[in-house]
Structure formats: structure tokens, C-alpha cells
Design an enzyme around this catalytic site. Structure first.
Site, mmCIF file in Angstrom:
data_model
loop_
_atom_site.group_PDB
_atom_site.id
_atom_site.type_symbol
_atom_site.label_atom_id
_atom_site.label_comp_id
_atom_site.label_asym_id
_atom_site.label_seq_id
_atom_site.Cartn_x
_atom_site.Cartn_y
_atom_site.Cartn_z
ATOM 1 N N ASP A 167 0.844 -1.313 0.023
ATOM 2 C CA ASP A 167 0.010 0.161 0.054
ATOM 3 C C ASP A 167 0.841 1.163 -0.059
ATOM 4 O O ASP A 167 1.941 1.164 0.387
ATOM 5 C CB ASP A 167 -0.977 -0.186 1.188
ATOM 6 C CG ASP A 167 0.041 -0.093 2.502
ATOM 7 O OD1 ASP A 167 0.928 -0.891 2.423
ATOM 8 O OD2 ASP A 167 -0.414 0.503 3.294
ATOM 9 N N GLU A 168 0.306 2.364 -0.330
ATOM 10 C CA GLU A 168 0.717 3.882 -0.153
ATOM 11 C C GLU A 168 2.194 3.965 -0.577
ATOM 12 O O GLU A 168 3.098 4.265 0.199
ATOM 13 C CB GLU A 168 0.642 4.123 1.429
ATOM 14 C CG GLU A 168 -1.043 4.047 1.661
ATOM 15 C CD GLU A 168 -0.697 4.563 3.404
ATOM 16 O OE1 GLU A 168 -1.669 5.445 3.718
ATOM 17 O OE2 GLU A 168 0.035 4.178 4.054
#
Lengths: 687, 687
Positions: free
Chosen positions: A317-318
Site C-alpha cells: 500500500d501507499e
């Protein structure tokens, strides 16, 4: 307006009592699928015995013994039997029959039947795991009748709605010692949760000691990590309770702690320090470097071997890709292979990682960003983004399920955001109303509540997890139709107290912090204020991620505050009820007078406790707002008008009172505002 | 009688506040040897820094960083510096200079000088251990002045009176997980205690996993034991704080848990089960069996290697020898060797054990029973018996010292006996008044408080250890002349609150138990009663050792009660002061009225919580006695007579009120009795 008010003095804020349940409800959470309750009781005596039959060794025997000890503690009866075995089946008060040993794996068998009648207590389950779930139901059924402890006569048929009911603990940003994991596994078991997801690495720390790369923890953990033996203990403790443990190593982003000892695997030509702040950071593994895959293959192999679960969470993620943009070698690699975007580059990375894990017989799961066209359908998609991230909640969940991926939901279940239990409770992963065909629906396995730990420590984490987590546990276990918020809150208060039996600190730690802040004074006035505030919500408490560092003190006012301030919620509800004609004027007045007088008691405490200076305005605001509310209330009751200028001033003060103090916000202002509305309404009606 | 009473309303039971210390005292416990206090202050700011010089790595750096975090938590200042190192010495607010690294061994160097003046804060010590002691003093010196946190200007020269200041934890009868050890090591460090003595084996459990004899824990521990790695962690955690760890394996008696897996080493031809009750039991190693010595040699070798401390405690206490009397082989052995008594046989055993340990470079220590003519003078004698055992307290201590043995005292320091802090505080191991020559006096090394765990669990142990243990810590560190009981209690209340910063459960666990017992009611009325009771004292709570088993619930009324009920003590003192003419009538009356009314509030709680039925009489007795006290008080104030029959009835009720309820006893009866005495005195004076 001509309502009449009857002045019956009520005690507004009674503690939750062990009163009988509402006629139609037992005090069990999560609520069972089918409950047939009778008004008869089975009394518990000192000679209470349990016997088991079927394939129960050793797990069910151990858990039934644990049940016996807990029931003994609850009743103080000093049972003669102190250890459960299979003997004396016919004579036993509680008979448990299981067919076979359950596997603590996805799709574990958790159904059970529980009958309490003239013939005693019977639990029947296909597996010992189902029987263990039944024992938790049973403990919550204990009541007091005729001055004795008793179980109600009841017939319960129960099974979970979703097979994946998880709790994700972020042990990377603040490390959680074993006893924290243990007591929260006890809480999970009590609430029939069945997956503990450990977020073991992030920018702030790498928390597994490995033989292959000991430097990861030597340099990347501040000495705070789990040994293999300790993880084995956690896995065993969980398995004893029918709970799976899924590891997460977050890559390619959130990887600063890895890069501290392995800067050569990073996407920038630099060295790295353990991150002390919160946020989304640039350090990222280099997906164009073959050494990265070799490293991860070795690392995953060692980690995967520790965990018997087939799933392995790779995060994913991210990742902003800033270091990729800045790296010429990476840019050249992308150009050479026709990779146009960072997202595609990450896809390239994810696909390779998925293959590595598949070769190790692990199923890849990752945050929703891993869902790209080339990702095999065997992967599990973890849906997390929603309103805070500017996207439609559950969009990725349904997209995944419709595309044929298994998926679980965490959006709406982020406990660190300090939302109310109600908000979590009403987030259904797959309501009947959503247009999903049977195939897609079958791909929605359940959900996980998430406890990110930027702002919690081993001591405060319990008060962020519980009791709100119980509302999510019910959402994931119970039927969609079990969604009466008032009834949920009624049982949640009981569960809140029940969970303290397990030595969770969700009640005691806030009180401990208050005692320290009170610096020797009676903490009562602080408690009165604390009861009506909640920590700032979402990501607002820690602006830019830099107001707090991981080593900052988390024993301050906001750390004592909890989400979902019950006293404020009840007050707001009572104001509504009062305005609809209920005779609540006296109790509302009593409450408002208490708040009005509170600030004068808080002031001398703040003088002796400078750390509390930050709540000075907050405390004054409560008393000011309460005064406005009290004056408005009296005017409404006396059917007396108040000048428009007075109301305007009061409203202005309410607006000011919305400012945070000590990183918390007053939650009872809404009720006062309704009272002002009513004053205005009466005036305009008379004009 | 013609005293006049001035009716100044006083709040009798104020909480301890962080008020300035009495002029001549700082709020530090144990009290330093020399304190020169000025009325000026050094204010603590966000940019507070620490710098070290000398041989401080790594221990002092780590502890100074820990100090910084604790000070940050205490002040909420969010210090900019987050880790201590040696740089910036000249500019630092707190400068610490040490000469050399201290050895965590007997006679460790703990002296320090602490100066706070215009030049900032200075700590000077010979070793880092002394500097670590100084940091604990410093944290306790934090005050609030002019709305800010500050240190007083002060000059302190400090060093311990005794070199052995220990805490014995019985981890055999109830196992204590690592976090219990850790948090209590933190408490020990805060109170400058320097020896943790682990009682690792007894009839109820064997708690070290060994490679040589894994069956000892497999069969003799219920799965509750320390691995070597865990003991290593404990030893390191202790060493970081300048605390030694001394192991005890209790032989030849108290050995049931060993015999469960090794019945062939026992003195009776039988098999053994883990003991579930408390008491002195017969199972004993066979001192005539050579296999016993071989076994102990192997076992001790492995255990001794884990612990760096030169001392090894062999127990050696409370062996009744019944199995020896009954064993013909043993009797024949004794006859053949001219061993006349069991005591001589045990001596034979002890001497052989001493040799085994000496060969392993360990100094034998044991409970006082090991002191026999043939025991080498190198052994350390642990004096424990006293009034409860029908002997003169400290007799063995002085006998040992006069005979040339080193010795430490535990009689008078048994915290499980539930005596008051005062009683412990006034037990001086070697007062100047005792006739001991310099040589003998030098053999008295200090003492150890003992926490036997028949009736405590990992959750309740803190409330038995603290705050009373702080009084003993002061006795062992501070000068003999520091013995003002009122002043001790004043600082003890402050320390009580201070220790909660370390996440000890001594305050929170009793409250948690009360919340559970209150079954949803407001626990306040229970708290009012609990505040004036103490658990039954000595060995009376558990008659015959069989009322409780190790698996019994220890979450009952008596487990919430603590020794040394402050509210009752203050009441009794205030009655005395009132009778001497102090204007305390109104506050005494308020207190008595609260107690008088309390039972009516307790009754409905008991109805919903049958486990509390056992305190029904206790609660009624408090209210009855308070009523008598209130009537007597009013009569005294009004200079009115009360009939002799009324007083007789009241006295009779007081006698009945001495009966225990819920295994606790009312402690405020003495004050009421004094009031009745006064009524009688007045009548007889007027006759």
C-alpha cells in the site's frame, strides 16, 4: 406549544447493571443466529462438573478447564472439579460432544448447538473449535436469579455469517509485548474473532528476528521484536482458542526499517534511519534490483515457515514512487520494458512477489493496491480505502469480488480513527441490498478491524480496541438483520465490563492516566470532563504526522479519552427525547448543573498539574455550554422566552467550544444546541 | 471534664497531594543520607538535555534515556532530545560524570552526589550504578512551582546503609510471567533495591526448564516456567538497573515438584503429584541416596551457569523429616554413621550440597536452618523465623553474625503476612542498641522482603508488594535515625502514587476486582467498606492451607483488600487527637455518618452479586459500629451521659464486629472503642 412536563426525578447516568436482558435478547455478543429462550433457570453449584466426549484432546480439554476457572472466578464457588477430562459423562452438569478436531485454517468449522434445560447443559459441535465458541457464549449467559448464579434455559444454534473475522495489530509503529497479544487474543476469543493479522514491519520498525538477516532487527527495531520462539508461542496461544495468525511484511513501500540495515535494496542512493514520525514516506525497495527478490525470497521463506496459515500479507500500500521517479536506473528499466507508470512498476513487483510466495505454498494477500490486471485470482484483496482517501467505501471490495478475487473489508473498521461503535456497526461488508451475484458474494470472506499504532502504546491500545471492536465482531459473526443500534449499545456496555475479567486495560488505563494527571487530587472532576470528550478523529490529532514521535509520551489527556463518549451520547439522546415530550427535565438539569460547576473544581487541579494546562479552555467551555443549556432548559420548561441576543451569544460560545482542547473534543454540544434550537423555535412560533 | 470544642469543618480524608514537602524533608524514598535543601528552583523546559562523561556505555546511556522518557511522561513537555549520549557536555542541563563501570555483584558501588543549583543539575558517582540511583532520586524530586515543573535546588550525598537490599519473589506457588518480574524490577530500581531473589522451586511447581532434566518442568510445572532465554532476559533487565538476581532451588524439603518426575530421589517409596494446597509437606529428597547428589550436581551446574551472581540459595527450610523417620534404609544409614537426629542428617546433606556449589564457584546461602556447626563460615545465613514460629526475632541473625557468618534478615519483612508498613519499617536489622561488636556488625549485610505466593497471583501480587515494600526499602537504605513513622506514611502515600507510573497494578487491580464484584453497580459503597478492612493477618486467612488451592479464584473480596488500611488508620489517629482536644468533631462525625449509611447501599449490590454474600455481616458491622461511634461522639461533644447498658451493648457489638467477613477484618473499631472508653470515663468521673 402546550406540552406538559411531569417532573419525575430520574437518575440519568446509571451504571450498566447485570439486569435481566430485554425479553427478546440474551446478553451475548456477538449475537447468536438462533436463540430460543425460556423463563427457567439452571443453577450453578460448587459440585459443577464438565465432561467431554469425542475427539477433544488436547485443545478442548484445556479450554474447558479454562472455562471452569473463569466460571469459578465469576461465581466464587470454589468448584471441586479443577481439571476437565472425559470421565463421568453421564453425570456431568455440562456435557460437550464433538465429532472431530477442527483445523485452525481458513473455513474452520465453528458452528455449535447449545441447549440448557432440565437435562443440564449440552454442547454439540462438529469440531472442538465450535465447542470452544459455545463455551464463550455460555460464560456470557451467566445471570443472577434468586440470589444465585444461574444459566437461563435456552436453545441456541449458532454459526458465523463470515468465515474471516480478523483483528490487525500494527506491532511495527509501537511494539506490543507478548502479554498484550495474549490478553487481546483472549478478548478476540471471547468475541469469536478468528484471525489475528500481525503487521510486522513498517517504516518505524522491523519486528521479527530472523537467522538469515539478523541485522534487520539488530538495526531496525530498537531492540523491540519477537523471536521465532515468541511468535511460536503467540501462534500456539491463538490456535488454542481457534484463532489463525497471518503475518504481514509490508513491501515495497513502508520499508524504511528494512533499509536501515539494507540500504543497497532501496530506490535511492542514500542511507536510512528508523522513522520516528507518522505518515507516508518515500523509502521504497527497488523493484528493478534482482537482489531485492533474492532478499525477499529468503526472508519470506523463513517467515512463512513460522506461520502455519496459508495466507501471507505483503502490504503493498501507499507507495508514492517518488524515489522511483528520481532514480535514472529505474527510469531506464521502465522505459526498456515499456512500463509507463509507477503503478505498473509496482504491479511488476507484486506479480514477482506473488510467484515467490506461491512457490512457498503461500497465498498472497495485500492491501487493495495489489489488485491489478496481472495479479492472479488466487490473491486475496484487502479493501481499506474510503472517504478519508477520497474514494467510495467498499468500491475495491466489490470490484475484487466481481472480478473473482476473494476479498475482505477493513474500510469502516479502522479503530484508530476514533469513530463511534455505531459507525463501525452499521458498515456491512455485503448487505443483501448490494447488487452482487452469488459467485461474487461468495468471494467476500469477511473483514478485519485495524489497529494502527502511531498514537497508541502497549498500555493504551486496549482502550482503543475495546469495547468498539465487539461491535465489529458482531457485524462479522451475526446476521445482517441484527442491526438495532440501541440494543447493540446496551449489550456493548455489558461486554465492556465483561472484557475486564480478561485483564484488559481498556477501563483501568484511562483511570490510571487520570490519577497521574490529577497529581494527588481527587480525579473525579477530570473524569466528569473526560466522560464527555473524545480524541480528535480521523487523522486530525497528529497534524502532518509530526506532532507526536514514536517516543513521545502517550499518557496525556487525549490518551485517557476514548472514542464514543457514552455520557455525552446518552445526554444528546435524552435531550431529543425530552423535546419529544419525555419527562427528563430534572435529570437533564442535574447533569447540566454538574457540568456547569465542574470547571471550578478542575482549575485547582490544573494549577498543581501544568501538563493539564491544555485542557483549561476545554473545561471552561464545558461549563459555559452547560450553563447555556441549563438556562435554555429552564426557559423551555417555564414556557418563558429568551432574548434572541442571548441565544446568539450562546451559539457563538458553542462554536468556540468546538475547538479541541488537549487534542480532544466536547461531544455534548449537540444536545445543548438542540435546546437552543427549541428556544428559537418557540420564539419564532410566538412571533 | 471541661474541654471546649471548636467546630471547624475539616475534610478528613483528603487525597495525598503533590504539595511541597515538609520544610525539612524532600519527597524521596528511601530517604537520602544527607540533604541540603534551598528554597530556589530549577525549571524544566522542552529543550532539557542530558550529557554523560566517563565510562558510561552502554548501561548509563540506556538508563539516562529511560530517565528522559519518564521525565517527559511526567511533564508532558515533548523533549527535543530523545536519546542520551556523551556529546554537548558543557551545555547540557543535566551533567552526569562517572569514573567507571560498576559490577552488578555483592558490594556494588552505589554512592552518588547530586547537586542542583544555578549551574544546573550535576550527578557525580564512582560508578554508573551510583548514577542510576541518583537518577531515581532526581525523578522523585520533580515539583510544581509557579505553574511549571521544577527541581528544587538541593545538594544530596547518598549511599546505602546496607549492601544487600532484596526482594524474594516466590514464583513457584503461583508462577509470575515475565512482565510481572519486569514491572517489579522497575519498582525495585525506583526504591534502590538491589537483589531479586527468585524462589524457583517448591512443592507447587518447578519453574526452570533445563536441558539436563527437561522432565522437571514437563511434569512439575503445569507448563508454567522460565526458559533459559527468559531468565537471561530477566537477569539483563535487572543488571540494566543495577540489580542482582539470586536463584533458589529449595532442597531437601519443599521438593514435591522435583519428585513428580523423579520419585526415585524421594525418601518414601511412592509417587508424587504437584501439590495444590499450601503448607509444610513431607516429600523430601533422600540424603542417603548418592543419586540425589549426582542429580543436584548436574542440576545446580546448569542453573548456576545461568546466573552470574556468586550466591546460590538452597532453601533448606521446614523439613519435618517424617519420611526419613518412616524409611528403614535411611534409619540404617543414620545408625551406621552415628547420625542421631533428622537435623543432623539434614546437616550432612547441606554440607555435601555446599561442597558441590563451592566446586562450581558458588557461595551457598540458605534459610537459617542451614546454620549448623559443620557449615563453613563462607555460607550466608538467611534469618526468617520469629514470633509466628515461636522464636525470638533476629535471634538467628545475631547468632550467625557473632559466629562469623554473613547474614541477612527477612523476619519482619514477610509481606504476605499482611502486617502494616509501620511494623516492617520499625524492624531494624542491626540497631545501634544491639550488642554486636564491629566484626559481627559487619556480617549483617542487609535484608530481603519476602513475597510468598500461596494467596497471590500475577495480578494481585503488586498490591501486596507495594507500597509497603517501600518502607522496607527505606529501612535498608537510609540511616537508622530515619524512623519517624508519620513522616514515612506521608512519603509512602506519595510513593504509592508514583509507583503507578511504572504500570504496577497495586492501585488498579483492587479497583478492577471491585468493579467486577459490583456487577454493574457503582462500586463506591464497596470501596467505602474496603477502605477500612484488611485481609486476615499472618497465616489465618487460609486455615490448614486447604481453604484455597493454587487454582482457586483470587479475585474475591479479600483479594481486593490490602494491608494497612489508610482510612481506618487515619480515623483511629484522629479519634486520639480529638480526645486530646483537637477540633476534629465535625469531620469524625461526617466519616461516621458515611459509614453508618453505607450498609444500606451495599445490600442491593450483594443481591445482584451473590459472591459478595460473605461480606454481608462485615458491612452491617461497619454501619452498626459507626452508629455507636457517632452516638458516643455526640454525647462527648454535648457533655451528655449515656447509660452504662447502652455502652455495654455497643461494646458487645464491637466484639462481634471483630469477626472476619470475606476473609477480611474491620480496622476502624479501635477508634470507636476509644470513644466508648471516653463515655465510660466521663460517667465514672462524674459518679
Amino acid at each position: 406549544m402546550s406540552r406538559s412536563y411531569i417532573f419525575v426525578p430520574l437518575v440519568l447516568f446509571v451504571l450498566v447493571s447485570c439486569l435481566p436482558a430485554k425479553a427478546q435478547y440474551v446478553n451475548v455478543m456477538p449475537y447468536p443466529q438462533k436463540v430460543d429462550l425460556q423463563d427457567k433457570h439452571y443453577f450453578i453449584a460448587k459440585d459443577f462438573t464438565i465432561a467431554l466426549s469425542g475427539d477433544y484432546r488436547p485443545r478442548l480439554a484445556a479450554q474447558a478447564t479454562r472455562f471452569l476457572r473463569r466460571l469459578d472466578e465469576q461465581t466464587g464457588l470454589f468448584f471441586q472439579q479443577f481439571q476437565v477430562d472425559g470421565s463421568g459423562y453421564k453425570e456431568a452438569n455440562l456435557k460437550i460432544r464433538v465429532e472431530k478436531k477442527g483445523e485452525v485454517l481458513p473455513d474452520m468449522k465453528e458452528a455449535y448447538e447449545l441447549t440448557i434445560d432440565d437435562g443440564g447443559l449440552h454442547i454439540i459441535a462438529d469440531t472442538d473449535i465450535g465447542a470452544i465458541r459455545a463455551l464463550e457464549t455460555l460464560l456470557q449467559l451467566v445471570e443472577v436469579r434468586e440470589g444465585r448464579y444461574a444459566f437461563p434455559y435456552v436453545q441456541i444454534q449458532d454459526a458465523p455469517r463470515f468465515s474471516w473475522r480478523g483483528l490487525m495489530l500494527d506491532v511495527a509503529r509501537h511494539f506490543m509485548p507478548l502479554e498484550v497479544i495474549y490478553r487481546n487474543l483472549d478478548a478476540m476469543a471471547a468475541l469469536k474473532l478468528n484471525v489475528l493479522h500481525l503487521h510486522l514491519s513498517d517504516d518505524q520498525g522491523f519486528r521479527i528476528a530472523t537467522e538469515t538477516y539478523p541485522e534487520l532487527t539488530e538495526l531496525g527495531s530498537d531492540g523491540l521484536f519477537y523471536t521465532k520462539a515468541e511468535l511460536q508461542k503467540i501462534i500456539n496461544y491463538a490456535a488454542e482458542r481457534g484463532i489463525r495468525v497471518v503475518p504481514e511484511i509490508d513491501v515495497p513501500g513502508h520499508a524504511t526499517a528494512i533499509l536501515v540495515s539494507h540500504p543497497e535494496l532501496g530506490s535511492a542512493d542514500t542511507t536510512y534511519q528508523i522513522q520516528r514520525y507518522a505518515g507516508i514516506f518515500d523509502p521504497t525497495l527497488d523493484p528493478t534490483n534482482e537482489a531485492v527478490y533474492e532478499f525477499l525470497e529468503n526472508l519470506f521463506e523463513e517467515v512463512a515457515a513460522i506461520f502455519p496459515d496459508p495466507y501471507f500479507h505483503i502490504g503493498g500500500d501507499e507507495n508514492m514512487g517518488r524515489h522511483w521517479d528520481a532514480n535514472e536506473k529505474i527510469q531506464a528499466f521502465m522505459q526498456a520494458r515499456g512500463i509507463d507508470t509507477n503503478h505498473e512498476l509496482q504491479t511488476y513487483f507484486n506479480i514477482r512477489i506473488e510467484k515467490i510466495l506461491a512457490d512457498q505454498n503461500k497465498i498472497t494477500m495485500g492491501w487493495e493496491e495489489i489488485m491489478t490486471p496481472d495479479m492472479p485470482k488466487s490473491a486475496l484483496i484487502h479493501s481499506w480505502r474510503g472517504a478519508w482517501e477520497g474514494v467510495t467505501p467498499k468500491a475495491s471490495l466489490y470490484a475484487a469480488a466481481r472480478s473473482g478475487y476473494d476479498a475482505i473489508l477493513s474500510n469502516g473498521y479502522y479503530l484508530d480513527l476514533m469513530m463511534t461503535a455505531e459507525e463501525h456497526y452499521l458498515m456491512d461488508p455485503a448487505p443483501a441490498s448490494v447488487d452482487l451475484d452469488d459467485e461474487a458474494r461468495s468471494h467476500i470472506l469477511g473483514g478485519e478491524m485495524c489497529m494502527w499504532s502511531e498514537l497508541v502504546t502497549e498500555h493504551t491500545i486496549d482502550s482503543r480496541l475495546w469495547p468498539r471492536g465487539a461491535a465489529i465482531a458482531e457485524r462479522l459473526w451475526s446476521a445482517e438483520e441484527v442491526n438495532d443500534v440501541d440494543e447493540m449499545y446496551r449489550r456493548l456496555s455489558i461486554v465492556n465490563q465483561y472484557l475486564e475479567r480478561l485483564h484488559l486495560k481498556h477501563v483501568s488505563e484511562p483511570k490510571r492516566i487520570l490519577r497521574q494527571l490529577a497529581a494527588g487530587h481527587d480525579p473525579k472532576p477530570l473524569e466528569t470532563l473526560l466522560e464527555v470528550v473524545e480524541p480528535m478523529k480521523g487523522y486530525t490529532r497528529n497534524p502532518g504526522g509530526t506532532m507526536y514521535a514514536s517516543y513521545s509520551p502517550f499518557t496525556l489527556w487525549a490518551d485517557a479519552a476514548t472514542a464514543d463518549a457514552r455520557v455525552a451520547r446518552v445526554f444528546n439522546e435524552q435531550v431529543e427525547a425530552f423535546l419529544k415530550g419525555e419527562a427528563l427535565h430534572e435529570s437533564l438539569k442535574t447533569q447540566l448543573i454538574t457540568w456547569e460547576a465542574n470547571h471550578d473544581q478542575v482549575v485547582p487541579i490544573i494549577e498543581d498539574s501544568p501538563v493539564l494546562k491544555q485542557i483549561s479552555n476545554l473545561s471552561a467551555n464545558l461549563s459555559e455550554a452547560a450553563k447555556s443549556g441549563r438556562v435554555a432548559l429552564e426557559a423551555i420548561v417555564a414556557q418563558r422566552e429568551l432574548p434572541a441576543e442571548w441565544v446568539a451569544r450562546a451559539r457563538k460560545q458553542l462554536v468556540e467550544a468546538r475547538a479541541n482542547g488537549g487534542r480532544t473534543e466536547l461531544q455534548m454540544l449537540e444536545g445543548v444546541e438542540r435546546l437552543l434550537d427549541q428556544v428559537d423555535y418557540r420564539r419564532s412560533a410566538q412571533d
